[in-house]
Design a protein around this motif. Structure first.
Motif, PDB file in Angstrom:
ATOM      1  N   ILE A 171       4.890   1.161   0.859  1.00 35.56           N
ATOM      2  CA  ILE A 171       6.093   1.219   0.184  1.00 35.56           C
ATOM      3  C   ILE A 171       6.916   2.639   0.252  1.00 35.56           C
ATOM      4  O   ILE A 171       7.073   3.347  -0.751  1.00 35.56           O
ATOM      5  CB  ILE A 171       5.777   0.812  -1.304  1.00 35.56           C
ATOM      6  CG1 ILE A 171       4.552   1.546  -2.072  1.00 35.56           C
ATOM      7  CG2 ILE A 171       5.477  -0.834  -1.489  1.00 35.56           C
ATOM      8  CD1 ILE A 171       4.520   1.341  -3.389  1.00 35.56           C
ATOM      9  N   GLY A 172       6.831   3.063   1.454  1.00 35.21           N
ATOM     10  CA  GLY A 172       7.618   4.081   1.952  1.00 35.21           C
ATOM     11  C   GLY A 172       8.054   3.933   3.267  1.00 35.21           C
ATOM     12  O   GLY A 172       7.706   3.037   4.131  1.00 35.21           O
ATOM     13  N   ALA A 173       9.079   4.687   3.727  1.00 34.52           N
ATOM     14  CA  ALA A 173       9.424   4.698   5.276  1.00 34.52           C
ATOM     15  C   ALA A 173       8.274   5.499   6.152  1.00 34.52           C
ATOM     16  O   ALA A 173       7.987   4.866   7.188  1.00 34.52           O
ATOM     17  CB  ALA A 173      10.880   5.386   5.596  1.00 34.52           C
ATOM     18  N   GLY A 174       7.626   6.302   5.623  1.00 31.22           N
ATOM     19  CA  GLY A 174       6.834   7.162   6.550  1.00 31.22           C
ATOM     20  C   GLY A 174       5.418   6.539   6.429  1.00 31.22           C
ATOM     21  O   GLY A 174       4.902   6.335   5.211  1.00 31.22           O
ATOM     22  N   VAL A 175       4.828   6.345   7.561  1.00 33.47           N
ATOM     23  CA  VAL A 175       3.511   5.932   7.474  1.00 33.47           C
ATOM     24  C   VAL A 175       2.596   6.744   8.241  1.00 33.47           C
ATOM     25  O   VAL A 175       1.473   6.253   8.175  1.00 33.47           O
ATOM     26  CB  VAL A 175       3.264   4.497   8.503  1.00 33.47           C
ATOM     27  CG1 VAL A 175       4.372   3.347   7.827  1.00 33.47           C
ATOM     28  CG2 VAL A 175       3.761   5.037   9.899  1.00 33.47           C
TER      29      VAL A 175
ATOM     30  N   VAL B 166       0.709  -1.271   0.088  1.00 31.10           N
ATOM     31  CA  VAL B 166      -0.021  -0.062   0.171  1.00 31.10           C
ATOM     32  C   VAL B 166       0.769   1.201   0.012  1.00 31.10           C
ATOM     33  O   VAL B 166       1.981   1.260   0.433  1.00 31.10           O
ATOM     34  CB  VAL B 166      -0.945   0.058   1.308  1.00 31.10           C
ATOM     35  CG1 VAL B 166      -1.911  -1.119   1.189  1.00 31.10           C
ATOM     36  CG2 VAL B 166      -0.236   0.005   2.503  1.00 31.10           C
ATOM     37  N   TRP B 167       0.183   2.352  -0.374  1.00 28.43           N
ATOM     38  CA  TRP B 167       0.740   3.664  -0.276  1.00 28.43           C
ATOM     39  C   TRP B 167      -0.476   4.499  -0.456  1.00 28.43           C
ATOM     40  O   TRP B 167      -1.315   4.809  -1.461  1.00 28.43           O
ATOM     41  CB  TRP B 167       1.628   4.212  -1.365  1.00 28.43           C
ATOM     42  CG  TRP B 167       2.191   5.607  -1.185  1.00 28.43           C
ATOM     43  CD1 TRP B 167       1.664   6.734  -1.700  1.00 28.43           C
ATOM     44  CD2 TRP B 167       3.021   5.846  -0.367  1.00 28.43           C
ATOM     45  NE1 TRP B 167       2.511   7.739  -1.218  1.00 28.43           N
ATOM     46  CE2 TRP B 167       3.462   7.333  -0.215  1.00 28.43           C
ATOM     47  CE3 TRP B 167       3.806   5.515   0.853  1.00 28.43           C
ATOM     48  CZ2 TRP B 167       4.205   8.106   0.539  1.00 28.43           C
ATOM     49  CZ3 TRP B 167       4.658   6.060   1.625  1.00 28.43           C
ATOM     50  CH2 TRP B 167       4.979   7.517   1.298  1.00 28.43           C
ATOM     51  N   ALA B 168      -0.823   5.111   0.761  1.00 27.84           N
ATOM     52  CA  ALA B 168      -1.828   6.210   0.843  1.00 27.84           C
ATOM     53  C   ALA B 168      -3.191   5.509   0.361  1.00 27.84           C
ATOM     54  O   ALA B 168      -3.885   6.007  -0.559  1.00 27.84           O
ATOM     55  CB  ALA B 168      -1.750   7.629   0.441  1.00 27.84           C
TER      56      ALA B 168
ATOM     57  N   ALA C 206      11.669  15.305   5.766  1.00 29.88           N
ATOM     58  CA  ALA C 206      11.028  14.520   6.480  1.00 29.88           C
ATOM     59  C   ALA C 206       9.233  14.747   6.111  1.00 29.88           C
ATOM     60  O   ALA C 206       9.167  13.915   4.917  1.00 29.88           O
ATOM     61  CB  ALA C 206      11.086  14.420   8.190  1.00 29.88           C
ATOM     62  N   ARG C 207       8.843  15.572   6.404  1.00 27.00           N
ATOM     63  CA  ARG C 207       7.307  15.605   6.181  1.00 27.00           C
ATOM     64  C   ARG C 207       7.221  17.367   6.150  1.00 27.00           C
ATOM     65  O   ARG C 207       7.604  17.829   7.098  1.00 27.00           O
ATOM     66  CB  ARG C 207       6.338  14.969   7.056  1.00 27.00           C
ATOM     67  CG  ARG C 207       6.197  13.727   6.690  1.00 27.00           C
ATOM     68  CD  ARG C 207       5.520  13.274   5.506  1.00 27.00           C
ATOM     69  NE  ARG C 207       5.532  11.766   5.035  1.00 27.00           N
ATOM     70  CZ  ARG C 207       6.326  10.967   4.558  1.00 27.00           C
ATOM     71  NH1 ARG C 207       7.605  11.693   4.041  1.00 27.00           N
ATOM     72  NH2 ARG C 207       6.493   9.733   4.293  1.00 27.00           N
ATOM     73  N   GLY C 208       6.432  17.808   5.141  1.00 23.38           N
ATOM     74  CA  GLY C 208       6.127  19.348   5.253  1.00 23.38           C
ATOM     75  C   GLY C 208       5.493  19.531   6.517  1.00 23.38           C
ATOM     76  O   GLY C 208       5.948  20.948   7.048  1.00 23.38           O
TER      77      GLY C 208
ATOM     78  N   PRO D  76      11.127  18.693  -5.184  1.00 27.37           N
ATOM     79  CA  PRO D  76       9.760  18.054  -5.381  1.00 27.37           C
ATOM     80  C   PRO D  76       9.798  16.665  -4.358  1.00 27.37           C
ATOM     81  O   PRO D  76       9.225  15.725  -5.128  1.00 27.37           O
ATOM     82  CB  PRO D  76       9.486  18.023  -6.520  1.00 27.37           C
ATOM     83  CG  PRO D  76      10.600  17.516  -7.296  1.00 27.37           C
ATOM     84  CD  PRO D  76      11.772  18.070  -6.631  1.00 27.37           C
ATOM     85  N   HIS D  77      10.002  16.628  -3.185  1.00 29.23           N
ATOM     86  CA  HIS D  77       9.859  15.290  -2.492  1.00 29.23           C
ATOM     87  C   HIS D  77      10.610  14.182  -3.043  1.00 29.23           C
ATOM     88  O   HIS D  77      10.132  13.070  -3.446  1.00 29.23           O
ATOM     89  CB  HIS D  77       8.364  14.904  -2.273  1.00 29.23           C
ATOM     90  CG  HIS D  77       7.904  13.999  -1.006  1.00 29.23           C
ATOM     91  ND1 HIS D  77       7.216  14.132  -0.175  1.00 29.23           N
ATOM     92  CD2 HIS D  77       8.910  12.833  -0.619  1.00 29.23           C
ATOM     93  CE1 HIS D  77       7.214  13.233   0.782  1.00 29.23           C
ATOM     94  NE2 HIS D  77       8.307  12.349   0.563  1.00 29.23           N
ATOM     95  N   THR D  78      11.911  14.340  -3.128  1.00 24.31           N
ATOM     96  CA  THR D  78      12.764  13.305  -3.928  1.00 24.31           C
ATOM     97  C   THR D  78      13.701  12.906  -3.312  1.00 24.31           C
ATOM     98  O   THR D  78      14.641  12.356  -3.791  1.00 24.31           O
ATOM     99  CB  THR D  78      12.714  13.890  -5.397  1.00 24.31           C
ATOM    100  OG1 THR D  78      13.465  13.006  -6.340  1.00 24.31           O
ATOM    101  CG2 THR D  78      13.980  15.017  -5.387  1.00 24.31           C
TER     102      THR D  78
ATOM    103  N   GLY E 262      17.407   0.799   0.157  1.00 22.16           N
ATOM    104  CA  GLY E 262      18.124   1.824  -0.810  1.00 22.16           C
ATOM    105  C   GLY E 262      17.533   3.055  -0.386  1.00 22.16           C
ATOM    106  O   GLY E 262      18.180   4.067  -1.258  1.00 22.16           O
ATOM    107  N   MET E 263      16.919   3.642   0.469  1.00 17.29           N
ATOM    108  CA  MET E 263      16.700   4.941   0.851  1.00 17.29           C
ATOM    109  C   MET E 263      17.552   5.846   1.496  1.00 17.29           C
ATOM    110  O   MET E 263      17.941   6.837   1.549  1.00 17.29           O
ATOM    111  CB  MET E 263      15.440   4.999   1.497  1.00 17.29           C
ATOM    112  CG  MET E 263      14.198   4.955   0.653  1.00 17.29           C
ATOM    113  SD  MET E 263      12.519   5.249   1.764  1.00 17.29           S
ATOM    114  CE  MET E 263      11.494   4.641   0.920  1.00 17.29           C
ATOM    115  N   SER E 264      18.521   4.835   2.515  1.00 14.53           N
ATOM    116  CA  SER E 264      19.092   5.644   3.431  1.00 14.53           C
ATOM    117  C   SER E 264      20.436   6.166   2.737  1.00 14.53           C
ATOM    118  O   SER E 264      20.813   7.580   3.148  1.00 14.53           O
ATOM    119  CB  SER E 264      19.682   4.908   4.721  1.00 14.53           C
ATOM    120  OG  SER E 264      20.433   3.964   4.283  1.00 14.53           O
TER     121      SER E 264
HETATM  122  C1  GLV Z   1       8.657   8.767   1.450  1.00 11.70           C
HETATM  123  O1  GLV Z   1       8.389  10.197   1.757  1.00 11.70           O
HETATM  124  C2  GLV Z   1       8.723   7.981   2.363  1.00 11.70           C
HETATM  125  O2  GLV Z   1       8.118   8.175   3.370  1.00 11.70           O
HETATM  126  O3  GLV Z   1       9.263   6.685   2.224  1.00 11.70           O
END
Ligand code: GLV
Ligand code: NAP
Length: 306
Positions: free
Chosen positions: A63-67, A43-45, A220-222, A268-270, A88-90
């Motif tokens: 499929i992201g780090a932030g939930v 899932v994502w959102a 992190a988040r806006g 842009p959130h990348t 692969g994100m860190s």
């Molecule tokens: C991206 O913002 C994430 O949470 O993986």
């Protein structure tokens, strides 16, 4: 075993193909309203309707780090929520933060403007010890970023919820040590999860505690930043500027004052993108472990919200 894919902002076909290759024994489909029960979901959102229709799901693989998009919803009581850990994100996050830090520290934007104007001139070298970097959030990403910043010999401070000991990092924990952490920081990096405790954590009062000439890197988040408070602190000279990857509203609306502020650089959130192959491999391995009754990393603690 049945698995649904229910992700806004991601093209389904390449994910379905990769998941089917990694989990050949599973039936994997895009979820549609009214579909039958599944065992797991990627899932994502997702919409609330998906969770309401699938209360039997054993685990949701985000499929992201932030939930934060999921913790805002009403989750079924017995469903585990699993975040990507690293996948692969860190290293991407480390690249992003070190790039923003060094671009600011070495004043490369000023050199770029000078060179574009045909001007050959030098800036006075600055001292690393005058630029202590404070990382809020010492989790999977924060610790990797701390290592990368240390490699460039900046003093590193870190702040987390529970006390930590990290080699070469002056660590602070909890609300009681937050003001001291900020006072020891010139370049503030936000790598916290978005929870009710961390929403708006960067505001006029807290950013005023940074050392004069402070710089903010928000990856992190806006909603960690009270956006209205940033520009007055830059224009007053207390902050030297900011590098922002995330915004309260994304895409950033046309006409938002951040677009044109000369001391704010944006992407842009990348900062750390979800990598499909690494993510699918991690999810497939976790599903296999769960099927064998083994423990897995990355299960979100509902009481903490991350
Ligand atoms: C991206 O913002 C994430 O949470 O993986
Ligand atoms: P993580 O492993 O869960 O680490 C979170 C860290 O924040 C932990 O050290 C935790 O402290 C600390 N923390 C949480 N609440 C706190 C509080 N109230 N006070 C002090 N510290 C607190 O998360 P992660 O994988 O490093 O990811 C961090 C965030 O990065 C994600 O939630 C996401 O929002 C963001 N992100 C952004 C991008 C992008 O492209 N911009 C990409 C990926 C992720 P403890 O260690 O004590 O628990």
């Amino acid at each position: 075993m049945k698995i649904y894919f229910c992700c806004t902002d991601f093209k389904a076909e390449p994910w379905l193909a990769a998941l089917r290759t990694a989990l050949p024994q599973a039936e994997i489909e895009v979820w549609a309203p009214g579909a039958g029960p599944a065992d797991y979901a990627v899932v994502w959102a997702p919409p609330q309707a998906f969770l309401d229709e699938q209360p039997q799901i054993k685990a949701l693989f985000n499929i992201g780090a932030g939930v934060d998009a999921l913790t805002q919803l009403k989750l079924p009581a017995t469903t585990k929520l699993v975040r990507l850990d690293d996948a692969g994100m860190s290293v991407q996050m480390a690249e992003y933060v070190v790039h923003a830090l060094i671009r600011h520290f070495r004043e490369f934007d000023i050199y770029a403007t000078d060179v574009a104007g045909g001007k050959w001139s030098f800036r006075k070298p600055r001292l690393r010890e005058d630029f202590p970097v404070g990382i809020m959030g010492l989790g999977v990403l924060g610790q990797r970023v701390a290592r990368a910043v240390q490699a460039f010999e900046f003093p590193v401070r870190g702040w987390s919820r529970a006390p930590k000991e990290l080699h070469g990092v002056r660590c602070y924990a909890g609300e009681a040590q937050f003001a001291e952490f900020l006072a020891e920081t010139k370049v503030l990096v936000c790598l916290l999860p978005l929870t009710e405790e961390t929403r708006g954590i960067m505001n006029r009062e807290t950013l005023s505690l940074l050392q004069p000439g402070g710089y903010v890197i928000n990856v992190a988040r806006g909603a960690h930043l009270v956006e209205e408070d940033l520009i007055p602190l830059i224009d007053s000279g207390h902050l030297a500027g900011a590098a922002l990857d995330v915004f309260r509203q994304e895409p950033l609306p046309a006409g938002h004052p951040f677009w044109r502020h000369p001391k704010i650089t944006m992407t842009p959130h990348t900062a750390a993108r979800t990598l499909r192959d690494e993510s699918v491999a991690q999810i497939a391995s976790k599903i296999a472990r769960l099927a064998r009754g083994e423990s897995i990393a990355g299960i979100v603690d509902p009481s903490k919200g991350y």
